[in-house]
Write an enzyme that holds these catalytic residues in place. Structure first.
Site, PDB file in Angstrom:
ATOM      1  N   HIS A   1     -11.640  -3.361  -2.944  1.00 58.85           N
ATOM      2  CA  HIS A   1     -10.455  -2.678  -2.426  1.00 58.85           C
ATOM      3  C   HIS A   1     -10.870  -1.600  -1.407  1.00 58.85           C
ATOM      4  CE1 HIS A   1      -6.290  -0.977  -2.885  1.00 58.85           C
ATOM      5  NE2 HIS A   1      -6.921   0.147  -2.552  1.00 58.85           N
ATOM      6  N   GLU A   2     -11.796  -0.760  -1.795  1.00 57.69           N
ATOM      7  CA  GLU A   2     -12.227   0.317  -0.893  1.00 57.69           C
ATOM      8  C   GLU A   2     -12.971  -0.245   0.317  1.00 57.69           C
ATOM      9  OE1 GLU A   2     -10.775   2.963  -1.356  1.00 57.69           O
ATOM     10  OE2 GLU A   2     -10.198   2.739  -3.456  1.00 57.69           O
TER      11      GLU A   2
ATOM     12  N   HIS B   1     -10.405  -0.946   2.903  1.00 60.56           N
ATOM     13  CA  HIS B   1     -10.037   0.267   3.645  1.00 60.56           C
ATOM     14  C   HIS B   1     -11.117   0.605   4.672  1.00 60.56           C
ATOM     15  CE1 HIS B   1      -6.409   1.561   1.612  1.00 60.56           C
ATOM     16  NE2 HIS B   1      -6.967   1.583   0.414  1.00 60.56           N
TER      17      HIS B   1
ATOM     18  N   GLU C   1      -3.201   0.060   3.336  1.00 61.70           N
ATOM     19  CA  GLU C   1      -3.173  -0.567   2.014  1.00 61.70           C
ATOM     20  C   GLU C   1      -3.157  -2.093   2.129  1.00 61.70           C
ATOM     21  OE1 GLU C   1      -3.686   1.324  -0.480  1.00 61.70           O
ATOM     22  OE2 GLU C   1      -3.243   0.061  -2.222  1.00 61.70           O
TER      23      GLU C   1
END
Lengths: 487, 487
Positions: free
Chosen positions: B254-255, B258, B284
């Site tokens: 997830h990170e 980003h 997001e």
């Protein structure tokens, strides 16, 4: 009212400076290499914003209108005015030119040093010298240029004090160095005992525990060039690990001394000059005091040898560690690796070269030759290369001239403080028991908690009852090395 | 000329913001606990200095005088003007009141949550709600207050879009969640396989390697609440390690999403809106795309299972990992631990509660009851405590209202982008071979490199050929979870 407004403004400026400190710490310790372009711009912005706040007319008005109500407030106004006046006298364009020139100089110096090619660095150095001369003419036209630059790092002792100290060392320490270097006695470093990095790290962390480092307000990391930075709320140290575990230890204890000073500044004065350290001489005195007058003493090793042995699975005696920590090497051209004695020979030669350079007595292209001659004079040999000679240190590539003497002033002051403390406290007895709070508390009471309340000379007088004198250091060195080297 | 001056000013503001980003990263990841008082002041100073620069009359003059010469420059002026106007409309005193109130709120919330005592937090929350209502009245008096706050996080999609998306999910996803939760099929997490932290770290580092994380411009650390931050030159990720190694992996991926967005922003536009990411929805979407549409797919596990097994000394099959990564838990009240489906039920209830609160339709003391009723409605059960209910999230204690919907908008956009990419690229085939560059390059070309050049709706239209619609996500969810849970 104006005073309070002034303090609000000063705190802003200080917070910006401390934010920049975090960014620089991060750059040295954490930042991935590719981050440089953005980081440089962030730091340049912080520096320009802070410079704008400081030199704004508003600051001058607040300074003029501020009516300090006691000595503390007077000290704040004195320090802010000094900063304001120095900053305001230098044209913005010159500040930017210097900033750009030093950014560009760093890679040139790095490469020149790698290739051992002084000529490659020479034009860059010439430009930096010109810019710094111009800077000196603005910042304090009343004194010789070198002195104006020296005041950047040590504002109150005066270059005459530095000269007096260095003269004494030239006369009294250089002969001692000669004697020690020609003595039949020699000691071996701990390089051979083969301690891996993890064990070295465990050992230096244990040393920080033993010395009383406040982990709630600090941390230890690795950096290629160890340093410490931060505030009374967060003062961090760095170290490095190489072949000799004693290098890591002394370097850590040195940075611990800096951090302990910072942590001893008053919390409630954070952001004002009363909550900031008293410049380079005093800061260096704190690191040298812990490094040399604690970490390189026999009583310290009588306490720490067993802990050292446990952390590193070694088996050295206190005496062996003590000797290894005080080895004077005969042919070491590298300043940062020098022992307590020859260190000042390195500084003497740098001081003489950079002063002559700034004052126009020698030209850039003469530096290597002058350097090597002085090296022979003070250290008894010539370095094999310019990389180990005139290109050795980073300072000039930063545009820093006048910084070197503060290293020696700090060492000398450390010896003077040590002598005073030993009049009052049996440091050796405490060290043998692993008790370091008495020294820390003494320093906090007499040095740390004052921040910039006193000028440097006043602080020294206040703490030691005497003006700064090299004789304390000379006495200490003669006593200690006389015994060690039988001279 | 004015345009260039405007850009210089904007770059300064951006550099200050990015410096603050480094300070916040450091605070979460590196700073010793005792550093808080100084760090808070440093951050407050940076924020106030940046606010002063932005709202200065000079900025308005430059905006009025700037003559943008092309679409890029027009976009820059549009974005700066938007920021200027929002900041300029809010009185400084209110900004400071909010800043102080949120600083004070954080420890109150922490303690109330620890003690499971909503009433202890209620007065603080009431104050924050009042302040934010006042803020909304200033920042955009033309729209309902909740909308004015929502625009803080998502400036261009409009609250009507958020409502449309959430309505669709309420109608079409909530029944699917019901079906899945009452299905006879269930899967087991990987919690039981017992992987220590070092092995988990080796595994997530390997995943970052495989996905193509650029270590020259990033790093991985541990943080209690994983996040990513930085710039195109230095975009860092954090993760955490617990019982289930899949949690660490999905959080890291997830990170990574980003950070990959951030790293894809154009280098030469660093410091201008063209070099900055397009707010929370798009950000997001990038994290969810990598987390869900890559990291939670069977083809990814057909590639990664063997590497996972090697790093963690495990022996799981791709199918087992795939199922574990897509377990829908029946009684989990914690949003951040929720699966892809129930996640949006958590958001729906928060959205409804916070909007009603800001618009004055419910009072603070009614929140726990309303929360629990909606929890039952959307998730089929009531949380046992307020700590697991209305006190669960940090957002309100930060004074953030209107943030939650962007999580759902991001997920929905991820599904829409995924659908578009799969029209052009066989992502599954690439994933099976461990090839992730094609996806990254597509995203860079169609999303990342544009920065804030387009408004959010334009960017979505540009990248996917359609306006933002929940149907892509619903289709994806029905297909995937229909098969997994036999519904």
């Amino acid at each position: 009212m104006s005073y309070n407004e002034l303090v609000e403004r000063v705190k802003k400026i200080s917070n910006i400076g401390n934010a920049a400190g975090v960014l620089r710490w991060d750059q040295e310790v954490m930042m991935p290499e590719g981050g440089t372009p953005a980081r440089s711009q962030q730091l340049a912005t912080l520096s320009s914003v802070s410079h704008d706040l400081l030199t704004d007319e508003k600051t001058e008005n607040l300074l003029d209108e501020a009516e300090p109500s006691d000595e503390s407030e007077e000290a704040v106004v004195r320090e802010v005015r000094r900063g304001y006046e120095r900053a305001e006298r230098v044209p913005n364009e010159l500040v930017e030119e210097i900033s750009t020139a030093t950014s560009e100089a760093h890679p040139v110096w790095t490469q020149a040093k790698e290739k051992d090619d002084f000529e490659e660095f020479a034009p860059t150095l010439e430009r930096l010298v010109e810019l710094r001369r111009e800077y000196a003419d603005h910042v304090n036209p009343d004194v010789p240029r070198y002195e104006a630059l020296f005041e950047e790092y040590e504002p109150y002792l005066g270059l005459d004090t530095a000269e007096r100290v260095l003269d004494t060392l030239r006369e009294e320490l250089v002969p001692l160095v000669d004697d020690v270097l020609s003595s039949d006695v020699s000691y071996e470093s701990l390089e051979g005992i083969d301690v891996d990095e993890d064990a070295q790290e465990a050992m230096v962390r244990d040393a920080l525990d033993a010395l009383g480092y406040d982990w709630e307000h600090g941390r230890l990391d690795v950096a290629p060039h160890p340093f410490s930075s931060g505030t009374q709320f967060d003062a961090r140290v760095t170290t490095r690990f190489g072949d000799d575990p004693l290098d890591a230890l002394t370097s850590t204890v040195h940075e611990f001394g800096h951090a302990t000073y910072t942590l001893g500044l008053p919390d409630d004065e954070y952001g004002t000059p009363l909550g900031e350290s008293r410049d380079l001489t005093v800061h260096e005195s704190q690191s040298r005091l812990w490094e040399n007058h604690v970490g390189r003493t026999l009583p310290f090793w009588e306490f720490f040898a067993s802990r050292f042995n446990e952390a590193t699975s070694s088996d050295i005696t206190p005496q062996r560690a003590y000797e290894a920590a005080n080895t004077v090497e005969e042919h070491n051209p590298i300043r940062v690796e020098a022992d307590e004695l020859t260190y000042h020979s390195h500084i003497l030669l740098r001081f003489e070269v950079e002063r002559a350079l700034i004052e126009g007595e020698i030209e850039v292209d003469e530096i290597p030759q002058v350097w090597n001659e002085k090296h022979e004079k003070y250290l008894g040999f010539r370095p094999d290369t310019d990389a180990e000679g005139a290109l050795q240190d980073i300072h000039w590539s930063h545009g820093s001239f006048g910084y070197f003497p503060t290293y020696t002033l700090g060492s000398v002051l450390a010896a003077q403080i040590d002598a005073k403390v030993r009049d009052e406290i049996d440091l050796d007895e405490h060290a043998r028991k692993g008790e370091f709070d008495p020294l820390r508390d003494w320093l906090r009471e007499n040095v740390h908690r004052h921040g910039k309340r006193y000028k440097t000379d006043e602080l020294i007088e206040h703490a030691t009852g005497d003006e700064l004198r090299a004789s304390y250091f000379v006495d200490y060195a003669e006593e200690k090395y006389g015994k060690l080297y039988d001279v």
